[in-house]
Design a protein around this motif. Structure first.
Motif, short mmCIF file in Angstrom:
data_model
loop_
_atom_site.label_atom_id
_atom_site.label_comp_id
_atom_site.label_asym_id
_atom_site.label_seq_id
_atom_site.Cartn_x
_atom_site.Cartn_y
_atom_site.Cartn_z
N ALA A 15 -19.71 -6.43 19.42
CA ALA A 15 -18.66 -7.35 19.16
C ALA A 15 -17.29 -6.48 19.00
N GLN A 16 -17.16 -5.53 18.58
CA GLN A 16 -15.90 -4.86 18.70
C GLN A 16 -15.48 -4.65 20.14
N ILE A 17 -16.47 -4.04 20.80
CA ILE A 17 -16.32 -3.88 22.45
C ILE A 17 -15.72 -4.91 22.94
N ALA A 18 -16.41 -6.21 22.78
CA ALA A 18 -16.34 -7.55 23.37
C ALA A 18 -14.71 -7.97 23.04
N GLU A 19 -14.51 -7.61 21.78
CA GLU A 19 -12.97 -8.40 21.38
C GLU A 19 -11.94 -7.29 22.11
N ALA A 20 -12.44 -5.96 22.06
CA ALA A 20 -11.26 -5.31 22.85
C ALA A 20 -11.39 -5.76 24.39
N ALA A 21 -12.32 -6.05 24.89
CA ALA A 21 -12.44 -6.51 26.16
C ALA A 21 -11.65 -7.67 26.31
N VAL A 22 -11.82 -8.81 25.59
CA VAL A 22 -10.90 -9.88 25.53
C VAL A 22 -9.55 -9.50 25.55
N ARG A 23 -9.00 -8.65 24.63
CA ARG A 23 -7.53 -8.28 24.62
C ARG A 23 -7.13 -7.79 25.87
N CYS A 24 -7.74 -6.98 26.52
CA CYS A 24 -7.44 -6.26 27.67
C CYS A 24 -7.52 -7.21 28.84
N PHE A 25 -8.54 -8.01 28.83
CA PHE A 25 -8.51 -9.16 29.96
C PHE A 25 -7.48 -9.99 29.80
N GLY A 26 -7.17 -10.35 28.76
CA GLY A 26 -6.07 -11.31 28.45
C GLY A 26 -4.69 -10.64 28.82
N ARG A 27 -4.47 -9.39 28.64
CA ARG A 27 -3.08 -8.72 28.78
C ARG A 27 -3.00 -8.16 30.27
N ASN A 28 -4.32 -7.75 30.87
CA ASN A 28 -4.17 -6.90 32.18
C ASN A 28 -5.03 -7.77 33.33
N GLY A 29 -5.66 -8.61 33.05
CA GLY A 29 -6.40 -9.73 33.91
C GLY A 29 -7.79 -8.77 33.87
N LEU A 30 -8.82 -9.52 34.52
CA LEU A 30 -10.23 -8.93 34.83
C LEU A 30 -10.08 -7.75 35.75
N GLU A 31 -9.51 -8.11 36.76
CA GLU A 31 -9.31 -7.02 38.01
C GLU A 31 -8.79 -6.06 37.63
N ARG A 32 -7.70 -5.93 36.99
CA ARG A 32 -6.79 -4.84 36.78
C ARG A 32 -7.51 -4.10 35.49
N THR A 33 -8.49 -4.56 34.70
CA THR A 33 -8.61 -3.79 33.63
C THR A 33 -9.91 -2.86 33.86
N SER A 34 -9.83 -1.62 33.39
CA SER A 34 -10.87 -0.78 33.85
C SER A 34 -11.60 -0.35 32.36
N ILE A 35 -12.75 0.19 32.57
CA ILE A 35 -13.39 0.70 31.52
C ILE A 35 -12.81 1.59 30.59
N ALA A 36 -11.80 2.35 30.96
CA ALA A 36 -10.95 3.35 30.40
C ALA A 36 -10.09 2.64 29.48
N ASP A 37 -9.54 1.22 30.05
CA ASP A 37 -8.60 0.38 29.19
C ASP A 37 -9.23 -0.01 28.01
N ILE A 38 -10.60 -0.39 28.13
CA ILE A 38 -11.33 -1.03 27.20
C ILE A 38 -11.76 0.12 26.18
N THR A 39 -12.05 1.26 26.69
CA THR A 39 -12.45 2.34 25.83
C THR A 39 -10.86 2.84 24.82
N ALA A 40 -9.79 2.75 25.41
CA ALA A 40 -8.83 3.08 24.88
C ALA A 40 -8.38 1.98 23.60
#
Length: 186
Positions: A15-40
């Motif tokens: 859930a923590q990872i998925a929530e971080a992914a939602v924030r990154c996808f919302g900010r950067n877009g699906l295509e421009r979000t990398s696993i490194a972004d989600i890691t950070a």
């Protein structure tokens, strides 16, 4: 020796990872979000993320499901109440609960669904689940508040649920478009 995670701890981490992914996808877009972004964003290691999700498509699916689970809880509570809200009130409550970042992720996911069969499957599944939950809420309202017979209420609820779903999706799109990604930037 590394301690093993309990099932409950694994679900919290997912859930923590998925929530971080939602924030990154919302900010950067699906295509421009990398696993490194989600890691950070999550504060976890890439190894930890890959231990829970094989790839970005799984993260998109998890993000979509996380949003649906939130709506399912709300809709389930509405359908179970003694006096479920009518369609207009139900829609108003759903709209009030729209998170701009989640709306952007939803709209981006819809766009990806037009070219990626795996994402399309996720979107179709989530849309049908949401429509089914709306149908249950409207059916409960028709029976408990409007005093319709249960055997005919489901059939009568179907077009209402369809209209609610369309209006809710329109509001998600409107929210996504009027909420620039810059608003979440530091």
């Amino acid at each position: 020796m590394v301690p093993r995670l309990t099932d409950a701890r694994k679900e919290l981490r997912r859930a923590q990872i998925a929530e971080a992914a939602v924030r990154c996808f919302g900010r950067n877009g699906l295509e421009r979000t990398s696993i490194a972004d989600i890691t950070a964003e999550s504060g976890l290691s890439a190894g930890s993320i890959y231990a829970h999700y094989r790839n970005k498509a799984e993260l998109v699916q998890a993000a979509a499901r996380a949003v649906l689970i939130k709506r399912a809880k709300v809709l389930g509570d509405y359908a179970a109440s003694d006096t479920p809200p009518g369609p207009d009130e139900l829609l108003a409550r759903l709209i009030a609960a729209i998170d701009p970042a989640e709306a952007r992720v939803g709209v981006q996911t819809w766009g990806e669904a037009t070219t990626d069969p795996a994402i399309r499957h996720i979107v179709v599944d989530m849309t049908e689940r949401m429509r089914a939950m709306l149908h249950d809420c409207v059916t409960a309202w028709l029976v408990r508040v409007e005093n319709h017979r249960p055997d005919g209420a489901g059939e009568r609820a179907a077009p209402i649920a369809h209209q609610l779903m369309a209006r809710y999706q329109a509001e998600l799109l409107y929210t996504a478009l009027r909420s620039p990604t810059e608003e979440t930037a530091p």
